[in-house]
Design a protein around this motif. Sequence first.
Motif, PDB file in Angstrom:
ATOM      1  N   ARG A  90       0.828  -1.199   0.000  1.00 15.01           N
ATOM      2  CA  ARG A  90       0.000   0.000   0.000  1.00 15.01           C
ATOM      3  C   ARG A  90       0.867   1.256   0.000  1.00 15.01           C
ATOM      4  O   ARG A  90       0.618   2.206  -0.746  1.00 15.01           O
ATOM      5  CB  ARG A  90      -0.921   0.008   1.220  1.00 15.01           C
ATOM      6  CG  ARG A  90      -1.914   1.174   1.235  1.00 15.01           C
ATOM      7  CD  ARG A  90      -2.648   1.238   2.564  1.00 15.01           C
ATOM      8  NE  ARG A  90      -1.751   1.546   3.657  1.00 15.01           N
ATOM      9  CZ  ARG A  90      -1.291   2.770   3.918  1.00 15.01           C
ATOM     10  NH1 ARG A  90      -1.645   3.789   3.153  1.00 15.01           N
ATOM     11  NH2 ARG A  90      -0.480   2.970   4.929  1.00 15.01           N
ATOM     12  N   GLN A  92       3.956   1.486  -1.036  1.00 14.49           N
ATOM     13  CA  GLN A  92       4.651   1.589  -2.318  1.00 14.49           C
ATOM     14  C   GLN A  92       3.713   2.091  -3.412  1.00 14.49           C
ATOM     15  O   GLN A  92       4.117   2.872  -4.281  1.00 14.49           O
ATOM     16  CB  GLN A  92       5.229   0.221  -2.714  1.00 14.49           C
ATOM     17  CG  GLN A  92       6.398  -0.230  -1.859  1.00 14.49           C
ATOM     18  CD  GLN A  92       7.586   0.713  -1.953  1.00 14.49           C
ATOM     19  OE1 GLN A  92       8.019   1.066  -3.040  1.00 14.49           O
ATOM     20  NE2 GLN A  92       8.107   1.127  -0.812  1.00 14.49           N
ATOM     21  N   GLN A  93       2.451   1.653  -3.359  1.00 10.55           N
ATOM     22  CA  GLN A  93       1.482   2.129  -4.333  1.00 10.55           C
ATOM     23  C   GLN A  93       1.235   3.622  -4.175  1.00 10.55           C
ATOM     24  O   GLN A  93       1.122   4.364  -5.159  1.00 10.55           O
ATOM     25  CB  GLN A  93       0.161   1.359  -4.185  1.00 10.55           C
ATOM     26  CG  GLN A  93      -0.912   1.734  -5.204  1.00 10.55           C
ATOM     27  CD  GLN A  93      -0.490   1.461  -6.631  1.00 10.55           C
ATOM     28  OE1 GLN A  93       0.198   0.485  -6.902  1.00 10.55           O
ATOM     29  NE2 GLN A  93      -0.904   2.329  -7.547  1.00 10.55           N
ATOM     30  N   GLU A  94       1.147   4.071  -2.925  1.00  6.72           N
ATOM     31  CA  GLU A  94       0.975   5.503  -2.670  1.00  6.72           C
ATOM     32  C   GLU A  94       2.171   6.284  -3.198  1.00  6.72           C
ATOM     33  O   GLU A  94       2.018   7.371  -3.783  1.00  6.72           O
ATOM     34  CB  GLU A  94       0.798   5.751  -1.169  1.00  6.72           C
ATOM     35  CG  GLU A  94      -0.557   5.293  -0.637  1.00  6.72           C
ATOM     36  CD  GLU A  94      -0.692   5.573   0.845  1.00  6.72           C
ATOM     37  OE1 GLU A  94       0.300   6.041   1.469  1.00  6.72           O
ATOM     38  OE2 GLU A  94      -1.786   5.317   1.398  1.00  6.72           O
ATOM     39  N   GLU A  97       1.940   6.454  -6.975  1.00  6.86           N
ATOM     40  CA  GLU A  97       0.937   7.430  -7.402  1.00  6.86           C
ATOM     41  C   GLU A  97       1.439   8.858  -7.211  1.00  6.86           C
ATOM     42  O   GLU A  97       1.189   9.737  -8.043  1.00  6.86           O
ATOM     43  CB  GLU A  97      -0.361   7.211  -6.623  1.00  6.86           C
ATOM     44  CG  GLU A  97      -1.076   5.908  -7.001  1.00  6.86           C
ATOM     45  CD  GLU A  97      -2.264   5.628  -6.112  1.00  6.86           C
ATOM     46  OE1 GLU A  97      -2.490   6.404  -5.145  1.00  6.86           O
ATOM     47  OE2 GLU A  97      -2.972   4.637  -6.367  1.00  6.86           O
TER      48      GLU A  97
END
Length: 333
Positions: A90, A92-94, A97
């Motif tokens: 999560r 890393q995804q943030e 983005e």
Amino acid sequence: MLIGEVARRSGVSARMLRHYDALGLVRPTGRTVGGYREYCPDDIRRIFHVEGLRSLGLSLREIGRALDDPEFAPATLVSSLIRKTEERLRQQQELLERLSAVDAAEPSGWQDVLRIVELLHKLGSDNAARRQQAALSSAEEVPMPAEMLAEAVLTESDLNVAGALRWALARAGGDAVARVASGMRSPDVEVRRRAVLALAELPGDEVTAVLTDALDDADTGVRRQAALAVGARGVTGAVPALVGIVVEGPNDVEAAELLGTLARDAEWADRIISALASEIDSPTAASAARMRLTQALAELPGTLALDTLRRLTRDDDRAVALLASALVAGLDH
């Protein structure tokens, strides 16, 4: 087998093998006459077990416990590792983005980068006022990418912030339509409601097509907003839904005005009058709904609805008859 050969065959460095020995995690069974570590097949097998568990994210302490404690149950530890891994993903995804947002904004220097990062932090704040401030300021010197605004629009629950985000999105340009439109496929009705409101403020034939499809949505609120949006764009396919809005309310006044505009098309004028009259004559129609439908007839252009209104002046419902009489008087003059 000596440590150098074990390192070559296992892929574990000699330094790490010495570390395993110092921790008591993998101790070589024997020593040579010269005092060198000597590993037997069971030792090498344990090395591979250690490396396998390391690949799952276990610490060396957790690995030692797993291999040496016969009562050790892996379920709890594995569940904990799953949660930790999901949290890392999560984060890393943030980060991805955030980096994508900075890249999409095409900053000209580090000051622009810092400003974008500040806006993103505000947009992710727990404070609604800060999120609204970020949305309103996103149209300034370094605009927030439309894709990020679209993502925020679909998740924002505060009505004031959502309105500011839609305002910013409509002015951002860029290709945000696909991201907002994807919200119309969400199983979450709240996401679909946010999506239809945002799409209603965006131009283009692609948007109109998505909104037209939303006329068949399972949710009444989504269908209502879609009908108002495509009706305002001149889509006659919205007529049944607009008549339904007049019957049920709210937004009946807006729906009636849109029906009046669509009735300027001669091909649709009679259909709209027939649809309104049919609802008025329905035996299950409530008095309040019949009043709204009668008022909607007066929104039709010219004297298109005059004959229907004259008939209603003799209606058994006194309130409807009085309203129709007043409307007829206005049209006759």
